[in-house]
Design an enzyme around this catalytic site. Structure first.
Site, mmCIF file in Angstrom:
data_model
loop_
_atom_site.group_PDB
_atom_site.id
_atom_site.type_symbol
_atom_site.label_atom_id
_atom_site.label_comp_id
_atom_site.label_asym_id
_atom_site.label_seq_id
_atom_site.Cartn_x
_atom_site.Cartn_y
_atom_site.Cartn_z
ATOM 1 N N ARG A 114 13.164 -39.120 19.566
ATOM 2 C CA ARG A 114 13.390 -38.642 20.935
ATOM 3 C C ARG A 114 14.901 -38.626 21.173
ATOM 4 O O ARG A 114 15.650 -39.333 20.493
ATOM 5 C CB ARG A 114 12.701 -39.547 21.942
ATOM 6 C CG ARG A 114 11.179 -39.586 21.776
ATOM 7 C CD ARG A 114 10.512 -40.187 22.994
ATOM 8 N NE ARG A 114 9.103 -40.450 22.765
ATOM 9 C CZ ARG A 114 8.131 -39.551 22.948
ATOM 10 N NH1 ARG A 114 8.416 -38.328 23.338
ATOM 11 N NH2 ARG A 114 6.874 -39.883 22.737
ATOM 12 N N GLY B 3 6.613 -31.090 21.568
ATOM 13 C CA GLY B 3 6.004 -30.916 22.885
ATOM 14 C C GLY B 3 6.895 -30.200 23.878
ATOM 15 O O GLY B 3 7.798 -29.452 23.498
ATOM 16 N N ASP C 151 -1.265 -35.215 24.576
ATOM 17 C CA ASP C 151 -1.733 -35.287 25.967
ATOM 18 C C ASP C 151 -2.333 -33.963 26.463
ATOM 19 O O ASP C 151 -2.869 -33.910 27.562
ATOM 20 C CB ASP C 151 -0.576 -35.666 26.905
ATOM 21 C CG ASP C 151 -0.040 -37.057 26.638
ATOM 22 O OD1 ASP C 151 -0.695 -37.813 25.903
ATOM 23 O OD2 ASP C 151 1.043 -37.375 27.158
ATOM 24 N N ARG D 273 0.544 -39.404 29.676
ATOM 25 C CA ARG D 273 1.667 -39.838 30.514
ATOM 26 C C ARG D 273 1.578 -39.231 31.912
ATOM 27 O O ARG D 273 1.663 -39.909 32.905
ATOM 28 C CB ARG D 273 2.971 -39.391 29.860
ATOM 29 C CG ARG D 273 4.188 -40.162 30.303
ATOM 30 C CD ARG D 273 5.462 -39.427 29.967
ATOM 31 N NE ARG D 273 5.618 -39.125 28.561
ATOM 32 C CZ ARG D 273 6.287 -39.860 27.686
ATOM 33 N NH1 ARG D 273 6.850 -40.965 28.081
ATOM 34 N NH2 ARG D 273 6.406 -39.474 26.435
HETATM 35 N N1 ADP Z 1 15.497 -30.209 28.598
HETATM 36 C C1 ADP Z 1 15.756 -30.401 27.300
HETATM 37 N N2 ADP Z 1 16.720 -29.661 26.677
HETATM 38 C C2 ADP Z 1 16.990 -29.861 25.371
HETATM 39 N N3 ADP Z 1 16.351 -30.758 24.592
HETATM 40 C C3 ADP Z 1 15.390 -31.517 25.146
HETATM 41 C C4 ADP Z 1 15.044 -31.385 26.526
HETATM 42 N N4 ADP Z 1 14.064 -32.278 26.800
HETATM 43 C C5 ADP Z 1 13.812 -32.932 25.637
HETATM 44 N N5 ADP Z 1 14.606 -32.480 24.642
HETATM 45 C C6 ADP Z 1 14.638 -32.951 23.262
HETATM 46 O O1 ADP Z 1 13.392 -32.682 22.621
HETATM 47 C C7 ADP Z 1 13.041 -33.757 21.756
HETATM 48 C C8 ADP Z 1 11.660 -34.249 22.026
HETATM 49 O O2 ADP Z 1 11.453 -34.460 23.417
HETATM 50 P P1 ADP Z 1 10.381 -35.495 23.973
HETATM 51 O O3 ADP Z 1 10.306 -35.305 25.431
HETATM 52 O O4 ADP Z 1 10.723 -36.846 23.465
HETATM 53 O O5 ADP Z 1 9.028 -35.141 23.238
HETATM 54 P P2 ADP Z 1 8.057 -33.893 23.342
HETATM 55 O O6 ADP Z 1 8.758 -32.722 22.809
HETATM 56 O O7 ADP Z 1 6.924 -34.291 22.491
HETATM 57 O O8 ADP Z 1 7.694 -33.733 24.780
HETATM 58 C C9 ADP Z 1 14.118 -34.818 21.902
HETATM 59 O O9 ADP Z 1 14.990 -34.739 20.805
HETATM 60 C C10 ADP Z 1 14.803 -34.450 23.218
HETATM 61 O O10 ADP Z 1 16.177 -34.789 23.229
HETATM 62 O O1 FBP Z 2 6.036 -44.757 22.548
HETATM 63 P P1 FBP Z 2 6.469 -43.345 22.508
HETATM 64 O O2 FBP Z 2 6.700 -42.839 21.144
HETATM 65 O O3 FBP Z 2 7.594 -43.061 23.434
HETATM 66 O O4 FBP Z 2 5.253 -42.482 22.972
HETATM 67 C C1 FBP Z 2 4.524 -42.682 24.112
HETATM 68 C C2 FBP Z 2 4.144 -41.384 24.746
HETATM 69 O O5 FBP Z 2 3.905 -40.382 23.829
HETATM 70 C C3 FBP Z 2 2.881 -39.529 24.286
HETATM 71 O O6 FBP Z 2 1.898 -39.547 23.301
HETATM 72 C C4 FBP Z 2 3.339 -38.141 24.579
HETATM 73 O O7 FBP Z 2 4.424 -37.883 23.802
HETATM 74 P P2 FBP Z 2 5.049 -36.444 23.702
HETATM 75 O O8 FBP Z 2 5.559 -36.010 25.032
HETATM 76 O O9 FBP Z 2 6.082 -36.630 22.683
HETATM 77 O O10 FBP Z 2 3.959 -35.538 23.222
HETATM 78 C C5 FBP Z 2 2.419 -40.102 25.602
HETATM 79 O O11 FBP Z 2 1.059 -40.033 25.779
HETATM 80 C C6 FBP Z 2 2.952 -41.486 25.561
HETATM 81 O O12 FBP Z 2 3.302 -41.903 26.844
HETATM 82 MG MG MG Z 3 6.398 -34.488 26.267
#
Ligand code: ADP
Ligand code: FBP
Ligand code: MG
EC number: 2.7.1.11
Length: 464
Positions: free
Chosen positions: A167, A192, A223, A268
């Protein structure tokens, strides 16, 4: 073509009777000498595909977003149909592709990686595919690994991602510098909502620099919180695995007097896993999700319902999504993870303490509560068979799209058909359980739990 004012060109094509195509960008939109540089699709001479009639997708094929329509309603929004095109915009020998996985784990990640590698190799004769280590930051702070059909041959049987994930750490300009330095011209980004926002920023920067680099996203979310698509890969596997925890909770609850089994599932902001796991199991008496506020005390509250169910049945099972009830649990300032996502308090633990405390005080019902938190066990499993097929097809669609010169898109299933969806459509909002929709009503009628709609005056209502 319309602009959203954010330097991004949104491609809207209008047709008769209210038809709208929300199209995806193409490299030729900003590289103007590209249209002459096309090549015949190598699949035309592939023995496996050349016998299939109409294997190639017609340029005008699109998929309708809303399938239920009134007889007089406009034709509405459509997305470009995914699949191989007669002509491609990359010579196989020139392709240098990379794959990155970001965000939380999800069953099927390795299947998607495997199929991008194998699809590029076996369908398009592409041999140069590299894996980026540990998410976006891997572009500039880690080494890459060469991926071949041999190195990925059995990874779909394993949970997690062989590439690693992370992340935070998104630096658009450093990432694009690195893409340029390495001579990468196809970027496959699996992740995601956060990841696809990052992918969109990468696409925009690539476009600004005028590079012939296709950016394709494959949406990943355990999710199921990504809008537009029918459901995300890995979701079915997660719901299936959740049954094991619910079964255990049921066994524990039925083996003692006034037994309560409490299971916390992921979710979440969206309670889809909890809702579907509840509907699948039929052993669940109460399902709590972030979208549906609830309260504990008083008439119509959770304590009253628990007492009622225990008197009727002698046991009960409660499923709670991790994002439910955060208002009451939060006692300190809200915290965020490296990606900016809300860090949640443990609602399961909090509820188990509150319920035990309440019934101990009442000394009417002597309860035994067992709390089960299987969250990370669920998302770490390999994909089940149907998610393996689904992940495979999503990856193949992404490969066909990038080879055909499309960019700035995710591959997604819409009404059972594979499509290319522009980034903005899947990042602009989150998919949530709509509690006024019929699915939530079906769930409520399966558990017969209170709707928590009419809290007594002065009651603290727990919402997300
Ligand atoms: N608004 C955004 N602009 C650019 N990169 C983002 C943004 N939001 C999240 N990211 C990047 O995308 C990656 C994954 O985001 P995260 O929210 O942790 O998981 P997911 O993609 O599963 O929702 C991370 O490296 C994060 O820095
Ligand atoms: O402990 P971590 O890796 O931050 O992940 C927890 C979270 O990841 C999730 O599986 C969702 O993650 P993403 O947004 O990356 O898909 C949530 O349900 C949970 O809150
Ligand atoms: Mg997400």
């Amino acid at each position: 073509m319309a602009s959203n004012g954010d330097d991004e060109q949104i491609k809207l094509v209008e047709g008769p009777a209210g038809y709208v195509l929300e199209d995806v960008p193409h490299l030729s939109d900003y590289i103007h000498d590209l249209p002459v540089l096309t090549y015949p699709n190598p699949l035309q001479s592939n023995p496996a595909y050349s016998v299939v009639r109409q294997y190639f997708v017609d340029e005008d094929d699109t998929v309708q977003e809303k399938i239920v329509v009134h007889k007089d309603s406009p034709r509405g929004t459509h997305f470009r149909r995914a699949g191989p095109r007669q002509k491609v915009y990359f010579k196989s020998a020139d392709v240098r592709a990379c794959i990155v996985t970001c965000g939380g784990l999800c069953p099927g990640l390795n299947t998607v990686i495997r199929e991008i590698v194998c699809g590029l190799h076996f369908m398009y004769g592409v041999t140069e595919v590299i894996g980026v280590d540990c998410g976006f930051r891997g572009f500039y702070s880690k080494n890459t690994v060469a991926l071949t059909p041999k190195t990925v041959s059995d990874i779909h049987k394993r949970g997690g991602t062989i590439l690693g994930t992370s992340r935070g750490g998104h630096d658009t300009s450093k990432i694009v510098d690195n893409i340029q330095d390495r001579g990468i011209n196809q970027v496959y980004i699996i992740g995601g909502d956060g990841t696809q926002k990052g992918a969109s920023a990468i696409y925009k920067e690539i476009r600004r620099r005028g590079l012939k680099v296709a950016v394709a996203g494959i949406p990943k979310t355990i999710d199921n919180d990504i809008p537009v698509i029918d459901k995300s890969f890995g979701f079915d596997s997660a719901v299936e695995e959740a049954q094991r925890a619910i079964n255990a909770a049921h066994v524990e609850a039925t083996s003692v007097e006034n037994g309560i089994g409490l299971v916390k599932l992921m979710g979440r902001y969206s309670g889809f896993i909890a809702m579907y796991a509840t509907l699948a199991s039929r052993d669940v008496d109460c399902c709590l999700i972030p979208e549906s506020p609830f309260y504990l005390e008083g008439k119509g509250g959770l304590y009253e319902f628990i007492a009622k169910r225990l008197r009727e049945n002698g046991h009960m099972v409660i499923v709670v999504a991790e994002g439910a009830g955060q208002d009451l649990v939060a006692e300190s300032v809200e915290q965020q993870d490296a990606s900016g996502n809300k860090l949640l308090k443990d609602v399961g633990l909090w509820m188990s303490l509150k319920i035990k405390e309440h019934f101990a005080k009442q000394s009417v019902l002597d309860i035994t509560l067992k709390y089960i938190d299987p969250t990370y066990m669920i998302r770490a499993i390999p994909a089940n068979a149907s998610d393996n097929v689904y992940s495979t097809l999503l990856a193949q669609s992404a490969v066909h799209g990038a080879m055909a010169g499309y960019t700035g898109f995710v591959s997604g299933l819409v009404n059972g058909r594979h499509t290319y969806i522009p980034f903005n459509r899947i990042t602009e909002k989150q998919n949530k359980v709509v509690i006024t929709d019929r699915m939530w009503a079906r769930m409520l009628s399966s558990t017969n739990q209170p709707s928590f709609m009419n809290p007594p005056k002065g009651t603290t209502v727990v919402s997300d």
